[in-house]
Design a protein around this motif. Structure first.
Motif, PDB file in Angstrom:
ATOM      1  N   SER A   1       7.134 -32.150 -64.029  1.00  5.66           N
ATOM      2  CA  SER A   1       6.884 -31.406 -65.115  1.00  5.66           C
ATOM      3  C   SER A   1       8.204 -30.655 -65.365  1.00  5.66           C
ATOM      4  CB  SER A   1       5.702 -30.117 -64.769  1.00  5.66           C
ATOM      5  OG  SER A   1       5.674 -29.322 -65.695  1.00  5.66           O
ATOM      6  N   ASP A   2       8.981 -31.005 -66.650  1.00  2.80           N
ATOM      7  CA  ASP A   2      10.091 -30.425 -67.023  1.00  2.80           C
ATOM      8  C   ASP A   2       9.999 -28.742 -67.129  1.00  2.80           C
ATOM      9  OD1 ASP A   2      11.576 -32.699 -67.010  1.00  2.80           O
ATOM     10  OD2 ASP A   2      11.273 -32.973 -68.950  1.00  2.80           O
ATOM     11  N   ILE A   3       8.621 -28.657 -67.864  1.00  4.21           N
ATOM     12  CA  ILE A   3       8.761 -26.901 -67.852  1.00  4.21           C
ATOM     13  C   ILE A   3       8.570 -26.179 -66.590  1.00  4.21           C
ATOM     14  CG2 ILE A   3       6.096 -27.089 -67.808  1.00  4.21           C
ATOM     15  CD1 ILE A   3       6.200 -24.853 -70.240  1.00  4.21           C
ATOM     16  N   LEU A   4       7.995 -26.828 -65.590  1.00  2.00           N
ATOM     17  CA  LEU A   4       7.927 -26.008 -64.344  1.00  2.00           C
ATOM     18  C   LEU A   4       9.524 -26.011 -63.647  1.00  2.00           C
ATOM     19  CD1 LEU A   4       4.885 -27.140 -62.405  1.00  2.00           C
ATOM     20  CD2 LEU A   4       5.249 -24.991 -63.000  1.00  2.00           C
ATOM     21  N   ILE A   5      10.197 -27.253 -63.792  1.00  2.82           N
ATOM     22  CA  ILE A   5      11.603 -27.325 -63.074  1.00  2.82           C
ATOM     23  C   ILE A   5      12.546 -26.380 -63.860  1.00  2.82           C
ATOM     24  CG2 ILE A   5      13.519 -28.839 -63.096  1.00  2.82           C
ATOM     25  CD1 ILE A   5      11.623 -31.300 -62.466  1.00  2.82           C
ATOM     26  N   ARG A   6      12.294 -26.173 -65.347  1.00  2.41           N
ATOM     27  CA  ARG A   6      13.286 -25.218 -65.782  1.00  2.41           C
ATOM     28  C   ARG A   6      13.134 -23.816 -65.583  1.00  2.41           C
ATOM     29  NH1 ARG A   6      12.206 -28.717 -70.243  1.00  2.41           N
ATOM     30  NH2 ARG A   6      10.934 -27.045 -71.112  1.00  2.41           N
ATOM     31  N   ASN A   7      11.783 -23.615 -65.233  1.00  2.00           N
ATOM     32  CA  ASN A   7      11.360 -21.970 -65.207  1.00  2.00           C
ATOM     33  C   ASN A   7      11.098 -21.553 -64.017  1.00  2.00           C
ATOM     34  OD1 ASN A   7      11.256 -21.046 -68.428  1.00  2.00           O
ATOM     35  ND2 ASN A   7      10.386 -22.998 -68.318  1.00  2.00           N
TER      36      ASN A   7
END
Length: 467
Positions: free
Chosen positions: A349-355
């Motif tokens: 999950s890109d959104i989890l990694i970024r945030n």
């Protein structure tokens, strides 16, 4: 004799009532776990073991539910231990990696049309449960969108504990069973943190039903300072970067800070973009994938964030998983995506990694606490061809624990060849796997199975080539 007959009749009637809608005895629904039984997956070969998959709600208010997949042992499952596998990221799927390309019994073919058997699956020795955690990873979901931007280490550990407590209520036959946790990469945070939660939870119970006996982590993210220092050291010692770049990084990067300076970032970027060349950073001696990964490996502006992006990602084999697990018939067979998630299933999950929010700077204090107080069996291992969370990083971190050596460094064997090297300390065992990349069971499956066998038995790795 009649007692046995009545027991059999009671079981038959119970199963019939369950199939008709379930039966409640003493407030507990008998056979509730049978609702999660996976009859078979599309393209799956016949197997001798049972499978279960589904959801466990871990937060009713926010609507967070975690997806699991249990693959029972191939033989005498009722007497085998339970092993929970966690992948890292943070934000990567244990179904994509652990289950589908590392220790699970199935592999996905290139066209994502069928499965084939992994002869070195760890369910030869144990019952395996793969958990997609935290919510937002894989099929695990939350009905509160803000959860995807405010998740971190603490919530992940707390939700995983709640998952286990509720899962054991659904699968009472596994209560009190020997249990172990294994995984890799950023699970170097997840696993010790969860082990500590379980240890503290069990202290409050007179008869703990989560019978945690130990954990084992591979190529583990452990301590930001020593991980970063050890990573740069690995790059230089394996001729991936020049002397000049190596010394420039050491002069300009203060890895004790949470964020590095722009000057430090420029040298890291130069090393990764100009000096590495076209290699697979997860396994530096094997051919890289031909397609562009799109994972931000070369574009991250912060060294720490860059490493978080790298961890847990394999650009080629995950594509088979993404095709397969997005199939409607596969999701139906796994009782997955029952709420109609608005996005496609992805390996990470890109959104989890970024945030990602709270991330412990060091896990070493947890190791110290558990080694001194818990009596857990603790192993760490490293594939020595991984440049993302390399063996040097783990060795630098281990040195800070100042543990007493019980069995000094020696080569261990499988199939009459050196599998790697190992050293046993008071309270912890460390092992390397020769020639393995970041995902050890993917690159050295037979050696990894021997490692797992020794870990479960609590025995030292074989010291002679006859094994």
């Amino acid at each position: 004799m009649w007692t046995r007959v009545w027991r059999c009749l009671w079981l038959v009637v119970t199963l019939m009532l369950y199939r008709a809608g379930g039966v409640v005895l003493g407030g507990v629904e008998v056979g509730e776990y049978l609702k999660d039984r996976v009859v078979g997956l599309p393209g799956q070969p016949k197997v001798s073991f049972e499978q279960y998959a589904g959801y466990v709600t871990v937060n009713t208010n926010d609507g967070r539910a975690l997806f699991y997949w249990l693959m029972e042992a191939t033989h005498t499952a009722s007497s085998k231990p339970l092993v929970l596998w966690l992948n890292g990221g943070p934000g990567c799927s244990s179904v994509a990696y652990g289950a589908s390309e590392e220790i699970g019994p199935f592999r996905i073919n290139k066209t994502a049309t069928s499965l084939y058997i992994n002869p070195y699956s760890w369910n030869k020795l144990a019952n395996l449960i793969f958990l997609e955690s935290p919510a937002g990873v894989g099929f695990s979901y939350t009905n509160t969108s803000s959860n995807l931007k405010d998740t971190g280490d603490e919530r992940t550990a707390e939700d995983s504990l709640i998952f286990l407590v509720k899962w054991f209520a659904r699968f009472p036959q596994y209560k009190y069973r020997e249990m172990y946790i294994t995984g890799e990469s950023y699970a170097g945070h997840y696993i010790p943190q969860l082990a500590k939660k379980i240890y503290e939870y069990n202290k409050r119970l007179s008869k703990p039903f989560i019978n945690l006996k130990g954990f084992m982590v591979g190529n583990a993210v452990t301590d930001d300072y020593y991980d970063n220092l050890g990573t740069v050291n690995y790059w230089w010692s394996h001729a991936m970067i020049s002397d000049q770049t190596y010394h420039s990084i050491l002069r300009n990067c203060n890895f004790r800070l949470e964020d590095t300076s722009p000057t430090c970032d420029s040298f890291i970027s130069y090393a990764m973009n100009q000096e590495f060349g076209n290699i697979d950073q997860y396994s530096i001696y094997t051919a890289p994938c031909g397609k562009s990964s799109g994972d931000g490996k070369k574009s991250s502006t912060r060294f720490k964030k860059s490493l978080l992006t790298l961890r847990g990602y394999d650009p080629c084999t995950e594509s088979y998983a993404e095709k397969y697990y997005n199939r409607a018939d596969v999701q139906k067979a796994l009782h997955a995506n029952i709420t109609g998630i608005s996005y496609s299933w992805t390996a990470c999950s890109d959104i989890l990694i970024r945030n990602w929010q709270d991330s412990d700077f060091s896990i070493l204090p947890i190791y110290k606490e558990l080694i001194e107080a818990s009596g857990l069996r603790i192993w760490m291992y490293s594939g020595d061809a991984d440049s993302v969370v390399p063996v040097t990083a783990t060795r630098f971190s281990l040195k800070r624990l100042n543990l007493t050596v019980k069995s000094h460094w020696y080569p261990w064997y499988y199939s009459k060849q050196v599998g790697g090297w190992t050293e046993e300390y008071q309270g912890l065992t460390f092992a390397t796997i020769r020639g393995a990349g970041h995902e050890v069971p993917l690159f050295r499956p037979k050696a990894a199975l021997q490692l797992f066998k020794s870990f479960l038995s609590g025995q030292n790795l074989p010291a002679n080539p006859t094994v």
